[in-house]
Design an enzyme around this catalytic site. Structure first.
Site, PDB file in Angstrom:
ATOM      1  CB  THR A 212      -0.947   0.012   1.212  1.00  7.72           C
ATOM      2  OG1 THR A 212      -1.828  -1.114   1.146  1.00  7.72           O
ATOM      3  CG2 THR A 212      -1.783   1.283   1.243  1.00  7.72           C
ATOM      4  CD  GLU A 235      -5.837  -3.531   3.969  1.00  8.55           C
ATOM      5  OE1 GLU A 235      -5.581  -4.532   4.660  1.00  8.55           O
ATOM      6  OE2 GLU A 235      -5.080  -3.136   3.072  1.00  8.55           O
ATOM      7  NE  ARG A 244      -0.285   3.185   6.080  1.00  7.69           N
ATOM      8  CZ  ARG A 244       0.058   1.939   5.787  1.00  7.69           C
ATOM      9  NH1 ARG A 244       0.485   1.646   4.569  1.00  7.69           N
ATOM     10  NH2 ARG A 244      -0.012   0.988   6.691  1.00  7.69           N
ATOM     11  CD  GLN A 353      -2.866  -9.775   1.348  1.00 10.02           C
ATOM     12  OE1 GLN A 353      -1.655  -9.918   1.249  1.00 10.02           O
ATOM     13  NE2 GLN A 353      -3.449  -9.364   2.454  1.00 10.02           N
ATOM     14  CD  GLU A 374      -7.843 -15.665  -3.419  1.00  7.84           C
ATOM     15  OE1 GLU A 374      -7.920 -16.002  -2.232  1.00  7.84           O
ATOM     16  OE2 GLU A 374      -7.257 -14.642  -3.790  1.00  7.84           O
ATOM     17  CE  LYS A 417       2.163 -11.695 -18.226  1.00  5.48           C
ATOM     18  NZ  LYS A 417       0.743 -12.118 -18.186  1.00  5.48           N
ATOM     19  NE  ARG A 419       0.543 -10.001 -21.970  1.00  5.89           N
ATOM     20  CZ  ARG A 419      -0.549 -10.088 -21.235  1.00  5.89           C
ATOM     21  NH1 ARG A 419      -1.322  -9.029 -21.084  1.00  5.89           N
ATOM     22  NH2 ARG A 419      -0.871 -11.217 -20.632  1.00  5.89           N
TER      23      ARG A 419
END
Length: 483
Positions: A212, A235, A244, A353, A374, A417, A419
């Site tokens: 973050t 969040e 912050r 995450q 996931e 990665k 592209r």
């Protein structure tokens, strides 16, 4: 509405059918978007179906062949026989305007579809047993399907496109333009080219690594350079994010904003800094419950009203979905984020995450693509996947590479990665008490130096979201959520 005839134009339908019967070349102008359902009159549907069958089979299209095809399907009598087919050809002398007439039929069809589905949505909306979010999702899906009907095949002129490529490359060479928006780290910008339009950038890390904070600085650097940014936080509240930002910008201990309090001098420094940049195009949306459809609507509105050029989402796994299968849900979200980047022609940075597999591995805990949580769709949809790794978090005091030098107060960015470019891995500085990332060779600066990020002056008419009056919520650790 009841008693009203649905939008249609029988005369135009017959003109289009007649044009197709007298000039088979006209089919190439309209067959990429015309289909049977676009015609309202049943007999016109049947005739067009016969024409489409012949077209798909690459066979000749004229009175005789269409008549034979209708005989095969036993529909010739239903349309009025050969006599009606001849009548249709006599209604028009040329196919010159067939594309214009076809577009009129498309408009009528879209109107009928909107009326039909809107009526169904209204009826379902009165049903208390219907899930409103599911109903909203279906409405968005339908509108997307209808809007796709008016999208025609894009023809590419190679000569014209090559000229554009050469012009763009020349401007890059002469430093007249930049390939993308500057990242928080100079070496990362030079190696990657920055955050590029149309790309989905996944910024992933385990909890506590500072993703973050890195994303905030990415947006803040851009905003201070006059590039409008939208930061969607699922969040943290806007007030916590702004705390912050000021901690990072002015190097004020982050704890002072939450528990220790700000001294009069620190309050004055924040106010002075804020007045210096009275208008900063950094727009915060802290809606805690957000799905991909709502995000798309909000993003389009921000682009229209504030000319937003970059979107940041913190974070992907907190977005809502209506699928019972979590993997399918994440796949839909990641694909939706990529489509937003393409449609709005801007970079979308989505935080993500990593799975707990990182913690259970032996040796160093440096993340890999297989650690994305996931769904493999995240890696597939992303143009760039970047990780943040801090071995100090795991109790190490030296790097396992970089000749074993100290890793205290340092982090590593890993572009695993890319592209449209090469992979990158290097060290950067991390000041935990300010939740601040910077270049590894950036010297410490005095508090009197206002140009911490060396920004260009911001563009006018873009207001910094002000949420200091909101109550500050404690941060939640979502690592134990069941996804």
């Amino acid at each position: 509405m009841k008693g009203k005839l649905p939008p249609q134009d029988q005369e135009i339908e017959e003109i289009v059918i007649g044009a197709l019967l007298i000039d088979s070349r006209a089919t190439d102008d309209v067959m990429d978007y015309l289909r049977q359902d676009i015609f309202y009159q049943e007999k016109n549907k049947l005739i067009f179906k016969a024409i489409q069958t012949l077209y798909d089979a690459n066979e000749a299209i004229d009175l005789k062949t269409v008549s034979n095809q209708l005989k095969k399907s036993k529909d010739l009598a239903m349309v009025g026989g050969d006599f009606h087919l001849i009548e249709l050809t006599q209604k028009i002398s040329s196919s010159a305007h067939i594309d214009h007439h076809g577009r009129i039929l498309m408009q009528k069809y879209i109107q009928r579809e909107l009326i039909s589905n809107s009526s169904a949505i209204i009826e379902n909306a009165y049903d208390d047993g219907v899930d409103s979010l599911e109903l909203l999702d279906k409405a968005f899906d339908h509108l997307g399907e209808v809007s796709n009907l008016i999208i025609r095949n894009k023809e590419i002129d190679i000569k014209e496109l090559t000229a554009e490529i050469i012009d763009y490359g020349g401007k890059l060479f002469r430093n007249e333009i930049k390939p993308g928006i500057e990242t928080p780290i100079k070496l990362l910008t030079s190696r990657m080219g920055g955050w590029r339009n149309g790309e989905l950038i996944i910024l992933a890390a385990r909890p506590g690594m500072g993703k973050t904070a890195f994303a905030l600085k990415a947006g803040w650097v851009a905003a201070l350079a006059g590039i409008p940014v939208a930061f969607f936080s699922l969040e943290m509240t806007a007030s916590r994010l702004l705390s912050r930002l000021w901690s990072m910008d002015l190097r004020i201990d982050n704890d002072k904003f939450t528990k220790d309090g700000l001294s009069p001098d620190e309050q004055s420094r924040i106010m002075a800094r804020m007045m210096e940049f009275e208008k900063i195009p950094f727009h915060i949306d802290d809606t805690s419950s957000l799905n991909i459809q709502t995000l798309r609507v909000k993003a389009k509105k921000l682009v229209k009203n504030h000319n937003v050029k970059m979107i940041i989402v913190d974070y992907l796994q907190l977005m809502d979905g209506n699928s019972k299968n979590r993997e399918q849900e994440i796949s839909k979200i990641s694909r939706g984020l990529k489509m937003i980047a393409l449609e709005l022609e801007l970079p979308v940075i989505a935080l993500s995450q990593l799975s707990r597999a990182v913690e259970t591995r032996g040796g160093n805990k440096r993340p890999m693509l297989s650690d994305l949580r996931e769904s493999g769709a995240i890696e597939q949809d992303a143009d760039v996947v970047q990780f943040i790794y801090r071995p100090e978090y795991y109790g190490s005091d030296t790097w396992d590479n970089y000749d074993g030098i100290s890793c205290i107060g340092e982090a590593e960015y890993i572009v695993a990665k890319n592209r449209n470019g090469g992979l990158v891995k290097n060290r950067m500085k991390f000041e935990g008490k300010y939740t601040r990332f910077s270049d590894i060779d950036e010297p410490d600066q005095d508090f009197d130096n206002d140009d911490i990020f060396e920004p260009s002056r911001p563009q006018p008419n873009n207001n910094l979201s002000n949420a200091f009056d909101e109550p500050i919520k404690p941060e939640e650790d979502h690592d134990d959520l069941p996804f």
